[in-house]
Design a protein around this motif. Structure first.
Motif, short mmCIF file in Angstrom:
data_model
loop_
_atom_site.label_atom_id
_atom_site.label_comp_id
_atom_site.label_asym_id
_atom_site.label_seq_id
_atom_site.Cartn_x
_atom_site.Cartn_y
_atom_site.Cartn_z
N ALA A 90 -10.90 -3.60 -12.35
CA ALA A 90 -10.84 -2.47 -13.27
C ALA A 90 -11.99 -2.52 -14.28
O ALA A 90 -12.62 -1.50 -14.58
N VAL A 91 -12.26 -3.72 -14.81
CA VAL A 91 -13.33 -3.87 -15.80
C VAL A 91 -14.68 -3.54 -15.17
O VAL A 91 -15.48 -2.79 -15.75
N LEU A 92 -14.96 -4.10 -14.01
CA LEU A 92 -16.25 -3.88 -13.37
C LEU A 92 -16.43 -2.42 -12.97
O LEU A 92 -17.54 -1.86 -13.06
N SER A 93 -15.34 -1.77 -12.54
CA SER A 93 -15.43 -0.36 -12.18
C SER A 93 -15.74 0.49 -13.40
O SER A 93 -16.55 1.42 -13.34
N LEU A 108 -1.81 -2.66 -12.48
CA LEU A 108 -0.43 -2.80 -12.02
C LEU A 108 -0.29 -2.41 -10.56
O LEU A 108 0.35 -3.10 -9.76
N LEU A 109 -0.93 -1.29 -10.18
CA LEU A 109 -0.83 -0.85 -8.78
C LEU A 109 -1.67 -1.72 -7.86
O LEU A 109 -1.36 -1.86 -6.68
N GLY A 110 -2.75 -2.32 -8.40
CA GLY A 110 -3.50 -3.27 -7.60
C GLY A 110 -2.65 -4.48 -7.24
O GLY A 110 -2.66 -4.95 -6.10
N VAL A 111 -1.92 -4.98 -8.22
CA VAL A 111 -1.00 -6.10 -7.97
C VAL A 111 0.08 -5.67 -7.00
O VAL A 111 0.44 -6.41 -6.08
N CYS A 112 0.60 -4.47 -7.18
CA CYS A 112 1.63 -3.95 -6.28
C CYS A 112 1.13 -3.90 -4.84
O CYS A 112 1.85 -4.26 -3.90
N THR A 113 -0.11 -3.47 -4.67
CA THR A 113 -0.69 -3.41 -3.33
C THR A 113 -0.74 -4.79 -2.69
O THR A 113 -0.48 -4.95 -1.49
N ALA A 114 -1.08 -5.79 -3.50
CA ALA A 114 -1.25 -7.14 -2.97
C ALA A 114 0.06 -7.85 -2.69
O ALA A 114 0.17 -8.60 -1.71
N GLU A 148 -8.94 -0.11 -7.31
CA GLU A 148 -9.97 0.92 -7.25
C GLU A 148 -9.41 2.27 -6.82
O GLU A 148 -9.76 3.31 -7.37
N LYS A 149 -8.50 2.27 -5.86
CA LYS A 149 -7.90 3.53 -5.41
C LYS A 149 -7.12 4.19 -6.54
O LYS A 149 -7.19 5.42 -6.72
N ALA A 150 -6.39 3.38 -7.30
CA ALA A 150 -5.64 3.94 -8.42
C ALA A 150 -6.58 4.52 -9.47
O ALA A 150 -6.31 5.59 -10.04
N LEU A 151 -7.70 3.86 -9.73
CA LEU A 151 -8.68 4.38 -10.69
C LEU A 151 -9.27 5.70 -10.20
O LEU A 151 -9.47 6.63 -10.99
N LEU A 152 -9.54 5.79 -8.91
CA LEU A 152 -10.11 7.01 -8.35
C LEU A 152 -9.17 8.20 -8.50
O LEU A 152 -9.61 9.34 -8.56
N GLY A 181 0.81 -1.22 0.00
CA GLY A 181 0.00 0.00 0.00
C GLY A 181 0.84 1.26 0.00
O GLY A 181 0.48 2.25 -0.64
N VAL A 182 1.97 1.22 0.71
CA VAL A 182 2.87 2.38 0.73
C VAL A 182 3.43 2.62 -0.67
O VAL A 182 3.45 3.77 -1.16
N LEU A 183 3.88 1.56 -1.33
CA LEU A 183 4.41 1.71 -2.69
C LEU A 183 3.35 2.27 -3.63
O LEU A 183 3.61 3.16 -4.44
N ARG A 184 2.13 1.74 -3.53
CA ARG A 184 1.02 2.22 -4.38
C ARG A 184 0.79 3.71 -4.16
O ARG A 184 0.71 4.48 -5.14
N ASP A 185 0.70 4.14 -2.92
CA ASP A 185 0.41 5.54 -2.65
C ASP A 185 1.54 6.45 -3.10
O ASP A 185 1.30 7.56 -3.59
N LEU A 186 2.78 5.99 -2.96
CA LEU A 186 3.91 6.78 -3.43
C LEU A 186 3.89 6.92 -4.95
O LEU A 186 4.18 8.00 -5.49
N PHE A 187 3.53 5.85 -5.65
CA PHE A 187 3.41 5.92 -7.11
C PHE A 187 2.29 6.88 -7.52
O PHE A 187 2.41 7.61 -8.51
#
Length: 204
Positions: free
Chosen positions: A160-163, A118-124, A104-108, A43-49
């Motif tokens: 991503a598709v469903l969103s 990519l960031l969803g995978v990074c988060t996980a 979802e956070k990256a899409l928002l 999550g830290v990496l995602r938010d920094l990106f």
């Protein structure tokens, strides 16, 4: 505030990091460091990106839960290790939840669907990468022997598709998390592996 599901996922990931510290014969400080970065590193990496302040540094729960997991493992690591089959199930659930929420956070924040995946995978999986690097191991992501990153990628893609199709956030999150969770469990049950290059034997 973090949700109960977030905290549960953080606790399971932190437990994994603390157990790695035990296996590496680290002291309690080293265990806590591994627990923290395993739990919140993705999550830290995602938010920094994305370019925002990491949520892990805004909510005290992100700090207290890894500390609690470290304490549990410090005093009762033989018992916790015996619970690993159950912990792996919860870990799979956390993988599904975090890949969906991260996407979802990256899409928002306006990222394109491929970048959000990519960031969803990074988060996980990002926390596991940091855990392995800090403990001197080759990141298991680089030889995805039990389809850890692949379920996260497929779950993030579905999110991503469903969103983009306008599905309700809760329903989309549940569907994406369930897909990743199910694939991860099936991979553990049937020993599924990501394919290697032609002519290369399986790494043990």
């Amino acid at each position: 505030m973090t949700s109960v599901l977030d905290l549960a996922g953080i606790f399971v990931f932190a437990t994994s990091g603390a157990l790695q510290g035990v296996r590496k014969r680290l002291d309690v400080v080293g265990m806590a460091v591994l627990a923290f970065f395993t739990a919140v590193g993705g999550g830290v990496l995602r938010d920094l990106f994305i370019g925002i302040q990491p949520a892990a540094f805004r909510d005290v729960g992100y700090l207290l839960v890894p500390v609690a997991a470290t304490a549990v493992v410090f005093f009762w690591h033989p018992q916790v290790a015996r619970l690993m089959p159950a912990i792996l199930v919860f870990d799979a659930a956390g993988l599904g939840l975090f890949c969906a929420v991260g996407t979802e956070k990256a899409l928002l924040f306006g990222l394109s669907a491929p970048h959000a995946v990519l960031l969803g995978v990074c988060t996980a999986v990002g926390g596991g990468i940091l855990r392995d690097l800090l403990s001197g191991e080759a990141p298991t992501l680089l030889y995805d022997r039990q389809l850890y990153a692949v379920p996260a990628m497929l779950g993030a893609t579905l999110m991503a598709v469903l969103s983009r199709l306008g599905m309700d956030y809760f329903a989309a999150t549940c569907a994406a998390a369930l897909l990743a969770f199910t694939l991860r469990l099936l991979a553990m049950r049937y020993s599924w592996r990501a394919p290697l290059a032609r002519g290369i034997t399986t790494r043990e």
